[in-house]
Design a protein around this motif. Sequence first.
Motif, PDB file in Angstrom:
ATOM      1  N   ASP A 151       0.801  -1.217   0.000  1.00  0.00           N
ATOM      2  CA  ASP A 151       0.000   0.000   0.000  1.00  0.00           C
ATOM      3  C   ASP A 151       0.836   1.270   0.000  1.00  0.00           C
ATOM      4  OD1 ASP A 151      -2.416  -1.433   0.120  1.00  0.00           O
ATOM      5  OD2 ASP A 151      -2.252  -1.638   2.299  1.00  0.00           O
ATOM      6  N   ALA A 152       2.146   1.132  -0.174  1.00  0.00           N
ATOM      7  CA  ALA A 152       3.040   2.293  -0.090  1.00  0.00           C
ATOM      8  C   ALA A 152       2.623   3.385  -1.068  1.00  0.00           C
ATOM      9  CB  ALA A 152       4.482   1.850  -0.368  1.00  0.00           C
ATOM     10  N   LYS A 153       2.513   4.612  -0.561  1.00  0.00           N
ATOM     11  CA  LYS A 153       2.085   5.736  -1.393  1.00  0.00           C
ATOM     12  C   LYS A 153       3.114   6.866  -1.415  1.00  0.00           C
ATOM     13  CE  LYS A 153      -2.045   4.227  -2.620  1.00  0.00           C
ATOM     14  NZ  LYS A 153      -1.910   2.880  -2.051  1.00  0.00           N
ATOM     15  N   THR A 154       3.622   7.237  -0.271  1.00  0.00           N
ATOM     16  CA  THR A 154       4.556   8.357  -0.207  1.00  0.00           C
ATOM     17  C   THR A 154       5.933   7.938  -0.729  1.00  0.00           C
ATOM     18  OG1 THR A 154       5.374   7.857   2.013  1.00  0.00           O
ATOM     19  CG2 THR A 154       3.360   9.177   1.841  1.00  0.00           C
ATOM     20  N   THR A 155       6.762   8.910  -1.011  1.00  0.00           N
ATOM     21  CA  THR A 155       8.115   8.614  -1.491  1.00  0.00           C
ATOM     22  C   THR A 155       8.872   7.754  -0.489  1.00  0.00           C
ATOM     23  OG1 THR A 155       8.176  10.729  -2.681  1.00  0.00           O
ATOM     24  CG2 THR A 155      10.288   9.646  -2.254  1.00  0.00           C
ATOM     25  N   ILE A 156       8.803   8.105   0.783  1.00  0.00           N
ATOM     26  CA  ILE A 156       9.536   7.356   1.803  1.00  0.00           C
ATOM     27  C   ILE A 156       9.021   5.928   1.896  1.00  0.00           C
ATOM     28  CG2 ILE A 156      10.131   7.225   4.251  1.00  0.00           C
ATOM     29  CD1 ILE A 156      11.530   9.498   2.725  1.00  0.00           C
ATOM     30  N   GLU A 157       7.708   5.760   1.865  1.00  0.00           N
ATOM     31  CA  GLU A 157       7.142   4.408   1.901  1.00  0.00           C
ATOM     32  C   GLU A 157       7.565   3.602   0.689  1.00  0.00           C
ATOM     33  OE1 GLU A 157       2.974   5.373   4.308  1.00  0.00           O
ATOM     34  OE2 GLU A 157       2.968   5.132   2.138  1.00  0.00           O
ATOM     35  N   GLN A 158       7.574   4.222  -0.468  1.00  0.00           N
ATOM     36  CA  GLN A 158       7.924   3.487  -1.680  1.00  0.00           C
ATOM     37  C   GLN A 158       9.413   3.133  -1.709  1.00  0.00           C
ATOM     38  OE1 GLN A 158       6.285   5.475  -5.121  1.00  0.00           O
ATOM     39  NE2 GLN A 158       4.186   5.025  -4.499  1.00  0.00           N
ATOM     40  N   ILE A 159      10.248   3.975  -1.148  1.00  0.00           N
ATOM     41  CA  ILE A 159      11.658   3.600  -1.008  1.00  0.00           C
ATOM     42  C   ILE A 159      11.782   2.385  -0.093  1.00  0.00           C
ATOM     43  CG2 ILE A 159      13.855   4.303   0.026  1.00  0.00           C
ATOM     44  CD1 ILE A 159      13.335   7.104  -1.038  1.00  0.00           C
ATOM     45  N   ALA A 160      11.081   2.410   1.029  1.00  0.00           N
ATOM     46  CA  ALA A 160      11.136   1.273   1.957  1.00  0.00           C
ATOM     47  C   ALA A 160      10.641  -0.006   1.289  1.00  0.00           C
ATOM     48  CB  ALA A 160      10.311   1.580   3.202  1.00  0.00           C
ATOM     49  N   ALA A 161       9.564   0.094   0.514  1.00  0.00           N
ATOM     50  CA  ALA A 161       9.041  -1.083  -0.190  1.00  0.00           C
ATOM     51  C   ALA A 161      10.038  -1.577  -1.232  1.00  0.00           C
ATOM     52  CB  ALA A 161       7.706  -0.749  -0.842  1.00  0.00           C
ATOM     53  N   GLY A 162      10.702  -0.654  -1.919  1.00  0.00           N
ATOM     54  CA  GLY A 162      11.728  -1.052  -2.883  1.00  0.00           C
ATOM     55  C   GLY A 162      12.903  -1.741  -2.208  1.00  0.00           C
ATOM     56  N   LEU A 163      13.273  -1.241  -1.037  1.00  0.00           N
ATOM     57  CA  LEU A 163      14.368  -1.884  -0.292  1.00  0.00           C
ATOM     58  C   LEU A 163      13.977  -3.295   0.149  1.00  0.00           C
ATOM     59  CD1 LEU A 163      15.691   1.078   1.897  1.00  0.00           C
ATOM     60  CD2 LEU A 163      16.803   0.037  -0.092  1.00  0.00           C
ATOM     61  N   LEU A 164      12.683  -3.504   0.402  1.00  0.00           N
ATOM     62  CA  LEU A 164      12.238  -4.860   0.738  1.00  0.00           C
ATOM     63  C   LEU A 164      12.483  -5.797  -0.439  1.00  0.00           C
ATOM     64  CD1 LEU A 164      10.839  -6.845   2.640  1.00  0.00           C
ATOM     65  CD2 LEU A 164       8.636  -6.010   1.758  1.00  0.00           C
ATOM     66  N   ARG A 165      12.145  -5.336  -1.638  1.00  0.00           N
ATOM     67  CA  ARG A 165      12.433  -6.138  -2.832  1.00  0.00           C
ATOM     68  C   ARG A 165      13.939  -6.348  -2.992  1.00  0.00           C
ATOM     69  NH1 ARG A 165       8.973  -5.871  -7.273  1.00  0.00           N
ATOM     70  NH2 ARG A 165      10.734  -6.761  -8.435  1.00  0.00           N
ATOM     71  N   ARG A 166      14.718  -5.329  -2.703  1.00  0.00           N
ATOM     72  CA  ARG A 166      16.180  -5.444  -2.828  1.00  0.00           C
ATOM     73  C   ARG A 166      16.724  -6.455  -1.818  1.00  0.00           C
ATOM     74  NH1 ARG A 166      19.943  -2.424  -5.440  1.00  0.00           N
ATOM     75  NH2 ARG A 166      22.072  -2.533  -4.623  1.00  0.00           N
ATOM     76  N   HIS A 167      16.167  -6.426  -0.613  1.00  0.00           N
ATOM     77  CA  HIS A 167      16.559  -7.382   0.421  1.00  0.00           C
ATOM     78  C   HIS A 167      16.237  -8.809  -0.019  1.00  0.00           C
ATOM     79  CE1 HIS A 167      17.035  -9.309   4.302  1.00  0.00           C
ATOM     80  NE2 HIS A 167      15.728  -9.521   4.409  1.00  0.00           N
ATOM     81  N   GLU A 168      15.050  -8.994  -0.577  1.00  0.00           N
ATOM     82  CA  GLU A 168      14.637 -10.329  -1.029  1.00  0.00           C
ATOM     83  C   GLU A 168      15.493 -10.819  -2.193  1.00  0.00           C
ATOM     84  OE1 GLU A 168       9.893  -9.743   0.152  1.00  0.00           O
ATOM     85  OE2 GLU A 168      10.589  -9.426  -1.906  1.00  0.00           O
ATOM     86  N   ALA A 169      16.052  -9.873  -2.963  1.00  0.00           N
ATOM     87  CA  ALA A 169      16.912 -10.241  -4.088  1.00  0.00           C
ATOM     88  C   ALA A 169      18.377 -10.427  -3.668  1.00  0.00           C
ATOM     89  CB  ALA A 169      16.830  -9.166  -5.168  1.00  0.00           C
ATOM     90  N   ASN A 170      18.653 -10.238  -2.372  1.00  0.00           N
ATOM     91  CA  ASN A 170      20.026 -10.364  -1.852  1.00  0.00           C
ATOM     92  C   ASN A 170      20.993  -9.400  -2.540  1.00  0.00           C
ATOM     93  OD1 ASN A 170      19.522 -12.485   0.059  1.00  0.00           O
ATOM     94  ND2 ASN A 170      19.385 -13.912  -1.673  1.00  0.00           N
ATOM     95  N   ALA A 171      20.488  -8.238  -2.906  1.00  0.00           N
ATOM     96  CA  ALA A 171      21.343  -7.218  -3.526  1.00  0.00           C
ATOM     97  C   ALA A 171      22.097  -6.458  -2.435  1.00  0.00           C
ATOM     98  CB  ALA A 171      20.504  -6.249  -4.351  1.00  0.00           C
ATOM     99  N   PRO A 172      23.270  -5.934  -2.756  1.00  0.00           N
ATOM    100  CA  PRO A 172      24.092  -5.267  -1.734  1.00  0.00           C
ATOM    101  C   PRO A 172      23.472  -3.944  -1.284  1.00  0.00           C
ATOM    102  CG  PRO A 172      25.080  -5.008  -3.901  1.00  0.00           C
ATOM    103  CD  PRO A 172      23.951  -5.982  -4.068  1.00  0.00           C
ATOM    104  N   PRO A 173      23.842  -3.480  -0.092  1.00  0.00           N
ATOM    105  CA  PRO A 173      23.367  -2.166   0.373  1.00  0.00           C
ATOM    106  C   PRO A 173      23.824  -1.056  -0.570  1.00  0.00           C
ATOM    107  CG  PRO A 173      24.336  -3.413   2.180  1.00  0.00           C
ATOM    108  CD  PRO A 173      24.670  -4.166   0.920  1.00  0.00           C
ATOM    109  N   LEU A 174      23.066   0.028  -0.580  1.00  0.00           N
ATOM    110  CA  LEU A 174      23.401   1.177  -1.421  1.00  0.00           C
ATOM    111  C   LEU A 174      23.304   2.457  -0.603  1.00  0.00           C
ATOM    112  CD1 LEU A 174      20.315   2.151  -1.711  1.00  0.00           C
ATOM    113  CD2 LEU A 174      20.322   0.894  -3.865  1.00  0.00           C
ATOM    114  N   ALA A 175      23.499   3.593  -1.255  1.00  0.00           N
ATOM    115  CA  ALA A 175      23.434   4.896  -0.586  1.00  0.00           C
ATOM    116  C   ALA A 175      22.092   5.556  -0.864  1.00  0.00           C
ATOM    117  CB  ALA A 175      24.573   5.788  -1.069  1.00  0.00           C
ATOM    118  N   LEU A 176      21.439   6.034   0.189  1.00  0.00           N
ATOM    119  CA  LEU A 176      20.229   6.841   0.072  1.00  0.00           C
ATOM    120  C   LEU A 176      20.642   8.277   0.371  1.00  0.00           C
ATOM    121  CD1 LEU A 176      19.101   3.904   0.512  1.00  0.00           C
ATOM    122  CD2 LEU A 176      17.108   4.986   1.531  1.00  0.00           C
TER     123      LEU A 176
END
Length: 506
Positions: A151-176
Amino acid sequence: MKLNLKSIVNRADWQGYDLPKFDIPAMVARTKAAPTWLHMGAGNIFRIFVAAAQQDLLESGDTDTGIVVYEAFDQGIIPASFSPYDNLTLGVTLNADGSIEKRVIASMADAFCGDFSRLCSIIAAPSLQMISLTITEKGYATTTINATPDDAKTTIEQIAAGLLRRHEANAPPLALVTMDNFAENGEQLKKSVLSVVDAWLANGKVTPDFKKYVEKQSYPWTMIDKITPRPSEDVAKMLAETGYEDTAITETENHTFVASFVNAEAAKYLIIEDDFPNGRPPLEKAGIYITDRETVRKMDQMKVCACLNPLHTILAVSGMLLGYPTISACMKDPALVKLLRKAASEALPVVPDPGIIKPADFLNEVLTERFPNPFIPDAPARIASDTSQKIPIRFGITLKERKAKGLPMADLEAIPMFIALFLRYRMGINDKGEKMELSPDPRLPEALNILYGIAFGKAADLTPILSNATLFGVDLYEVGLAEKVQKNFAQLSSAPDAVAKALSLF
């Protein structure tokens, strides 16, 4: 001349315009295949400054990918100012000597809004090195959080949701990397993202391991500075005289003013803490300062608390009261210039020297070149937006620091005069006694509402205002400034033309 990829191929038609010097389709293909930089917030300062810096690197061969741009807040920006122009932007630099530089910026490989699934896929890409943001300070508020990542709507929520996908993909940390203009911005971004994650964790929608992953991302502190007014009709007319056709200026439903072009001053500063766990482009080769957190902090405090932002706010409030149409017009008033210099002198004793730029040099540039630039069509009303939210930082930190260092408060004249001017402005009446439309300030403290519409010479109980530490960063009674502010306000609100008279005697 139309701003699109087909038109700029005919370089002979674009005399006087600086066109891209790299293979745009090849850059776009590489970026879509393996994105390295995602930017959230498709505003004007990003288009003419940040995107131009990446173009510098593309033209020098120091990078070969561009920036993917996403807009979550204002769904009208991309259709109005990106899509019709093949994601090109015309950057128009308005120099103080009257000369104009026109550059077609083509480093934005893709731009979209509303496609949440696509956004998450880009954030999950292992190649992605950074997510940068220009969403204004309001964009980091997380007082209301949607219940699930889906249900993410705001920019911050959508970044967090994207990071969840990144976590599930085992991708390395990045810079925000927040590039918005407020103190300790990287720390605030981290708190905002984690507040969303904590809400989802409490709802059982994410795991503790995901929170640990979010904490592993880096959140560099930054300072950005470039005066970028809304697109100007005068600039549009000038461009049309050169044969440029795409001069329409659009106001979106969210009241953002956009065009195919962005007009701005020449001065620009971007200082970023060097903390990029998955690599970064060589930004220092594009004139961006890459340094340590302490230097960023000092540079930010110098600009935001002494040498630019508080002075801009003083001009905004005073300019609206006195009816000046632009910031440069305000700078023709000797009384206002004197007030600015006095305000800076009150703040500089508690401002650290960042080393990379001397405060005195920065201040001199602001007062002698940047603010007086008659070719920057910046209105006091734009700068006056959200003033109540800016005061605790732009003035409150100086007051706190002076108190902590034992510097006398009784010596202060300009800061209490500004506070009184701000309260006078909140009456909604200009210095001629005419009703004045106030700039938007959606999180305005309720206490200030008692000032709106009061008549000249009518006594006002300022106690609940001047004791409000949230509004000014300090309780003005506790630091000994309340009486001086009250006296100034009584003078400024006594009659028509009282503001001009008081400033002339300041």
